[in-house]
Each structure stands twice: as C-alpha cells, then as structure tokens.
Motif scaffolding. Structure first.
Motif, PDB file in Angstrom:
ATOM      1  N   ASP A 265       0.863  -1.183   0.000  1.00 23.39           N
ATOM      2  CA  ASP A 265       0.000   0.000   0.000  1.00 23.39           C
ATOM      3  C   ASP A 265       0.901   1.236   0.000  1.00 23.39           C
ATOM      4  O   ASP A 265       1.699   1.410   0.939  1.00 23.39           O
ATOM      5  N   ARG A 266       0.788   2.091  -1.033  1.00 22.04           N
ATOM      6  CA  ARG A 266       1.713   3.229  -1.104  1.00 22.04           C
ATOM      7  C   ARG A 266       1.472   4.267  -0.006  1.00 22.04           C
ATOM      8  O   ARG A 266       2.292   5.160   0.194  1.00 22.04           O
ATOM      9  N   ARG A 267       0.376   4.149   0.704  1.00 23.27           N
ATOM     10  CA  ARG A 267       0.151   5.067   1.822  1.00 23.27           C
ATOM     11  C   ARG A 267       0.875   4.605   3.084  1.00 23.27           C
ATOM     12  O   ARG A 267       0.968   5.336   4.055  1.00 23.27           O
TER      13      ARG A 267
ATOM     14  N   HIS B  56       3.830  -4.541   5.420  1.00 23.61           N
ATOM     15  CA  HIS B  56       3.080  -3.352   5.825  1.00 23.61           C
ATOM     16  C   HIS B  56       3.715  -2.878   7.125  1.00 23.61           C
ATOM     17  O   HIS B  56       3.870  -3.661   8.055  1.00 23.61           O
TER      18      HIS B  56
ATOM     19  N   ASP C 183      -8.892  -5.020   4.534  1.00 24.69           N
ATOM     20  CA  ASP C 183      -8.204  -4.405   3.393  1.00 24.69           C
ATOM     21  C   ASP C 183      -6.741  -4.860   3.334  1.00 24.69           C
ATOM     22  O   ASP C 183      -6.213  -5.188   2.257  1.00 24.69           O
TER      23      ASP C 183
ATOM     24  N   ARG D 223      -4.909  -6.899   0.380  1.00 22.73           N
ATOM     25  CA  ARG D 223      -3.745  -6.315  -0.291  1.00 22.73           C
ATOM     26  C   ARG D 223      -2.559  -7.284  -0.327  1.00 22.73           C
ATOM     27  O   ARG D 223      -1.846  -7.375  -1.331  1.00 22.73           O
TER      28      ARG D 223
ATOM     29  N   GLU E 180       0.894  -2.787  -5.904  1.00 22.82           N
ATOM     30  CA  GLU E 180      -0.518  -2.876  -5.496  1.00 22.82           C
ATOM     31  C   GLU E 180      -1.446  -2.984  -6.699  1.00 22.82           C
ATOM     32  O   GLU E 180      -2.641  -3.216  -6.533  1.00 22.82           O
TER      33      GLU E 180
END
Ligand code: FMN
Length: 407
Positions: A62-64, A103, A146, A150, A75
């Motif tokens: 997740d790029r966030r 993550h 989520d 992912r 992603e």
C-alpha cells in the motif's frame, strides 16, 4: 552438510543451494515506487553471486503505508513490465527470486505525512527519537480486511510478474508482528487478547496469499523467534504460531528477531540478553525448528562459511545473509570457488543506541547504493559520513514522496 546441496521445498520446487540473500530494504525505487535501473543493477550483482535464493527488500502492499521513502510498491498492474524485468534479472543466474511483502503499521516515519495504522494506539518508544514516528490509529475491521486483501493482491501480481515466490514479513515489529505482540496489540476483539487472536492476522494473510497464487508458487513467512522485549512475543509464542503455520502449506520459515525498539536483528537485545556475535538466532531457532514441519532458515550475523556449515549441521535448512552480501555480492560464488572470504563491517559502538542502529543501517545502504550504480563496495566508509549521506537522501526522497502523495 554441504551448503551447496539443493533443498526441495514442500510444494515440489527446489532451491539450488542452502544460502539465501536476506531481505534488505533498498529505498531505490523510482518516484512512482517502481523498480528501475538502480534496482536492476543491484540485483544483477546478486544474481551473479550464486545464492540459491534471493529475497527482495520489503515491497509495500500500500503506497500510503511505507517503511521508508523510495520503497517499492506493488498494489496494481501499473508497472508490471518493470517488475517482469526485475524478476528476469533476479532469476538469470538460476536462483529462486522471492518478493518480501510488508506493511509497516506503526513503524513509519511521521514526516511521510500519512496516518499510521496499527492494532492499537501504542506509539514507538525510542526515547528522544520517538517523535520521528507517526502516532498510530487503531485499525477498524475494514482496515484489517483491506490489509489481508492487499497482501493477496500483491502476491498474485508478483507471480504474474515472474517472481517464484513471496515472503510474508511477520517479524521486526512491522504490522503483522505488532498484532502478534501483547505489548503493541491491546485489542479486546477477535484480533487481540489471546495468542490465537493475535495470530489471526498472520494466519488469515497466509491463507489469502496461498489462495491467490498457484500451488507451485512458493509462500514463505519471516517470523520473530522473539521480540527481545519483556512481556513481548516470546519463544513459547513463536513455538505455538509455528505449530499453527504447520497446517498452512508454507514452503520456508525464516526466523529472525527484534524490532525498531529492540534491534536484535542487528545483534542487540533489550531484555538483558547477550546475543552471540555470529549466527545469533541459532540457539533459539534450533529449538523452534524442532516443531516446524516446513524447512527453516536462520538469518543474523552469518558471514563465514564454517558458520553456515554450523547452522546447517544444527538441523537448520537454509542460512540467510544480509550485511555480508551487501559488502561482497559474489560471496557465495567465491565460497564455492574455494575462497575464504568473510566480509565484515567495522562495529559501531556509539552510546546512543538508536543513532548507532541508524548508522549501521546507513553503512549497509551505502554499499547497496554503490552496487546500484555499478561500483565496487566500500566497507571502510566512515559511519558518520554514511549516516549524513543517508539522512540527506532520505530527506530528498521524503519530500518527493510528500509531493507525489499531495501531502
Ligand atoms: C540496510 C538493511 C535493510 C534491511 N531491510 C530489511 C527488510 O526490508 N526486510 C527484512 O525482513 N529484513 C531487513 N533487514 C534485516 C535483514 O534481513 C537481516 O535479518 C539482518 O540484517 C541480520 O542479518 P545480517 O547480519 O546477515 O545482516 C535489513 C537489514 C539491513 C542491514
């Protein structure tokens, strides 16, 4: 046992020898988090180095949620062609090439400007350095679902790109490891409390990943043998989690230890324990390996061939090497050719432990940067110089990240 014997994995795939290049975060992706020339050159060096297994540095789902700026993200299919190129380069010498998926949870820098997610609102305690890290927000049920999705999506994409496996990062104090530890997981729902609940995220991620990929694709887990913090995830917890993983068609289990708060993966514990200077997780890993049905790999402090042999003779199936392969990427080839190489970086004995930990990472990253530019390594680089360069580089990439993310 000879380090140059093959290893047959539970899914029928083979690793050409018993030495793996362990995951090392490179921070060398392009501005849109895709692998490009820098990573291609770096992995070409390792592919020529003849380790049986190459693990990428952690790739974000997740790029966030980044462990650092300049990290690779997978992603969606937007850069799949570049990932294909990367996979081809890593496999060119015959190695298995696995992507490590991660993550960060709360272990993310505050200045990246993102809301950190974690099992509970427990911030990192690094003394005067604590403020550098984001204050985490407890995850909702939707957030957790989520993340599981992912991990599965990124695994399926890595197979599509031509990687031969993935490794799920459940160690070193990142998100899955935060769920496993009672110090960071204070939840009272089905994701917290008992070990069974705390391990639910890991097991759900493993199941989702296994379902998203084909049976011949390798699925591995990196797990802490312990967090090395009082009251944290300990060896008894690890033993139980391994027993649960035994039912999950895992092809390789890598045992490591520690977190940002207790960087045991760099040979430092926080619970008063002195770690042996070489192969420092071996003793604990030996005990844990006896309950594991899948092959087990140990990483940490290994840089000499006799130590690799000692690891294998103790019943461990693979030896993982990080730092020594950053200094000498052709190390395994050199060993096979009969050279007695034992690459080492000078120890950093600064009083301020968090700064010393940052500096030792910076010295290794300095080597990765040089290799990524097609240059030779420079193990004698001054730690202060490497740290300054690293901080300037990270500041520039952080600014670039914030701009790209509109932060
Ligand atoms: C610069 C650097 C980056 C690292 N990044 C990762 C990573 O992305 N994922 C991971 O699981 N471990 C990471 N590690 C830990 C290594 O995989 C390994 O567990 C640790 O360095 C101990 O092994 P060594 O003594 O052979 O270096 C990193 C280590 C270093 C030095």
């Amino acid at each position: 046992m000879s380090p140059f014997q093959t290893l047959k994995l539970p899914n029928g795939q083979t690793i050409g020898n018993r030495i793996a290049k362990a995951a090392m975060e490179e921070n060398l992706a392009d501005a849109d988090h895709s692998p490009d020339r820098a990573l291609f050159r770096l992995y070409q060096a390792w592919a020529e180095g003849e380790a049986g297994l190459l693990l990428t540095g952690n790739v974000m789902i997740d790029r966030r949620a980044m462990t650092g700026p300049g990290g690779v993200v997978l992603e969606d299919e937007r850069h799949l062609q570049r990932f294909r190129q990367w996979a081809d380069i890593g496999r060119a010498g015959g190695a298995q090439f696995w992507m490590q998926l991660n993550h960060p949870g709360r272990q993310t820098m505050a200045n990246l400007g993102q809301q950190a997610l974690a099992p509970s609102a427990v911030a990192l305690d690094l003394g005067s350095f604590s403020k550098m890290f984001a204050e985490p927000k407890p995850m909702t049920e939707d957030d957790i679902e989520d993340v599981i999705r992912r991990f599965a999506t990124s695994a399926a994409l890595s197979e599509k790109a031509g990687f031969t496996g993935v490794q799920i990062h459940a160690a070193h104090g990142y998100l899955i490891s935060q769920f496993l530890s009672p110090l960071t997981n204070r939840r009272t729902d089905r994701w917290g409390g008992t070990l069974e609940n705390r391990a639910r995220l890991l097991l759900d991620v493993v199941r989702a990943v296994r379902k998203a990929v084909s049976p011949q694709f390798c699925v591995a887990v990196k797990l802490n043998s312990a967090d090395f913090q009082r009251g944290g995830f300990d060896a008894d917890d690890a033993r139980q989690v391994i027993e649960w993983l035994n039912d999950q068609r895992i092809d390789l289990l890598e045992l490591s230890g520690g977190s940002y708060e207790a960087p045991a993966m760099q040979g430092e514990a926080r619970d008063g324990r002195t770690l042996a200077r070489e192969a420092y997780f071996l003793e604990m890993a030996g005990e844990l390996a006896s309950v594991a049905n899948m092959p087990v790999m140990v990483t940490g402090g290994i840089r000499r061939l006799p130590i690799v042999e000692q690891v294998l003779d103790s019943g461990i199936d693979m030896a993982g090497i990080g730092t020594a392969l950053a200094v000498e990427p052709l190390l395994v080839k050199h060993w096979r050719e009969g050279q007695n190489s034992h690459p080492q970086l000078p120890p950093i004995r600064w009083k301020r432990k968090p700064l010393a930990a940052l500096a030792s990472m910076a010295v290794v990253k300095f080597q990765l940067q040089r290799l990524s530019r097609g240059r030779t390594t420079q193990p004698q680089v001054s730690a202060i110089w490497a740290l300054i360069l690293d901080r300037l580089y990270i500041a520039r990439r952080t600014k670039q990240y914030r701009q790209a993310m509109g932060k």
